[in-house]
Design an enzyme around this catalytic site. Sequence first.
Site, PDB file in Angstrom:
ATOM      1  N   CYS A 258      -5.367   0.251  -4.474  1.00  0.00           N
ATOM      2  CA  CYS A 258      -3.816   0.163  -4.026  1.00  0.00           C
ATOM      3  C   CYS A 258      -3.601   1.321  -3.561  1.00  0.00           C
ATOM      4  O   CYS A 258      -3.762   2.286  -4.259  1.00  0.00           O
ATOM      5  CB  CYS A 258      -3.133  -0.478  -5.166  1.00  0.00           C
TER       6      CYS A 258
ATOM      7  N   ASN B  70       6.808   1.948  -0.585  1.00  0.00           N
ATOM      8  CA  ASN B  70       5.757   3.023  -0.827  1.00  0.00           C
ATOM      9  C   ASN B  70       6.231   4.491  -1.134  1.00  0.00           C
ATOM     10  O   ASN B  70       7.033   4.868  -0.232  1.00  0.00           O
ATOM     11  CB  ASN B  70       4.751   2.920   0.033  1.00  0.00           C
TER      12      ASN B  70
ATOM     13  N   CYS C 119      -1.449  -0.934   3.620  1.00  0.00           N
ATOM     14  CA  CYS C 119      -0.894  -1.859   2.537  1.00  0.00           C
ATOM     15  C   CYS C 119      -2.289  -2.815   2.355  1.00  0.00           C
ATOM     16  O   CYS C 119      -2.598  -3.570   3.112  1.00  0.00           O
ATOM     17  CB  CYS C 119       0.228  -2.595   2.645  1.00  0.00           C
TER      18      CYS C 119
ATOM     19  N   GLN D 100      -0.556   2.254  -3.243  1.00  0.00           N
ATOM     20  CA  GLN D 100       0.581   2.914  -4.056  1.00  0.00           C
ATOM     21  C   GLN D 100       0.512   3.410  -5.288  1.00  0.00           C
ATOM     22  O   GLN D 100       1.099   4.175  -5.988  1.00  0.00           O
ATOM     23  CB  GLN D 100       1.713   1.664  -3.900  1.00  0.00           C
TER      24      GLN D 100
END
Length: 270
Positions: free
Chosen positions: A213, A30, A95, A215
């Site tokens: 998400c 990440n 996550c 990321q």
Amino acid sequence: MNTAAACCETEPAQAPANTSRIGLIVPSSNTTMETELPELFRRQSQATGHRYTFHSARAGMKRVNREELAAMVGKAADCAASVSDADVDVIAYACLVAVMAQGPNAHVGSEQTIADAAANNGHPAEVTSSAGALVRTLQEMGARRIAMVTPYVPALTQTVADYIEGAGIEVVDSVSLSVDNNLEVGRLDPQQLPGIAQKLNREGVDAVILSACVQMPSLAAVQTAEDQLGVPVITAAVATTYEILKALGHTPAISGAGRLLAGDLVPAVK
């Protein structure tokens, strides 16, 4: 033996009264959560004078597939114990799809595992997860119908949609960008997101998830997308930030990241 030096090596210093410590558990690949969250909390600090510091533990994960996601979940307790050594006030498990891929309502068990590990390590902390934060924040906003953008392959996007729908929120439409390399997800251009979101079926939606998400970079586009779409826009990172602030008892006062973090929650839909 120098007693003071020994103490310094074994005990984390107490944070000043006007400072909160935030612990993050992130995938090893990440590159976004540790940039977007500090920027959001910098804006909160600018508005309130309160200071925030960040302390991370990393769990191995390179590709966004079910095998690596499951392996990351198995490392949550060890990561929680590690980051709690810094005597953090709150721990965010960052996550989203790793938790959602474990089945309906999996965030409850994941958050409890992290809380137990921190407490057993002698440093109890408040806990949230990006998966839990996203569904709880949508519920608090009164959102019953949403559309979303994800970087995942379609099968994982469907997993996220099923998870959200399991929380009583209809996913009207979604876009999958089909990027399975997590480093490449972090290199996606957030400026493309408002245009992508414009193509979603948004009929009757109460909110748009611009990035499901943590990321996929999105902070630079949240305010633009919300202004263009005319409905509340959030992301996994925005929802996680909101829950961290709630856990700390702090009122959101963040500019340029949508109405939620500005402190203007949307009334429940009647």
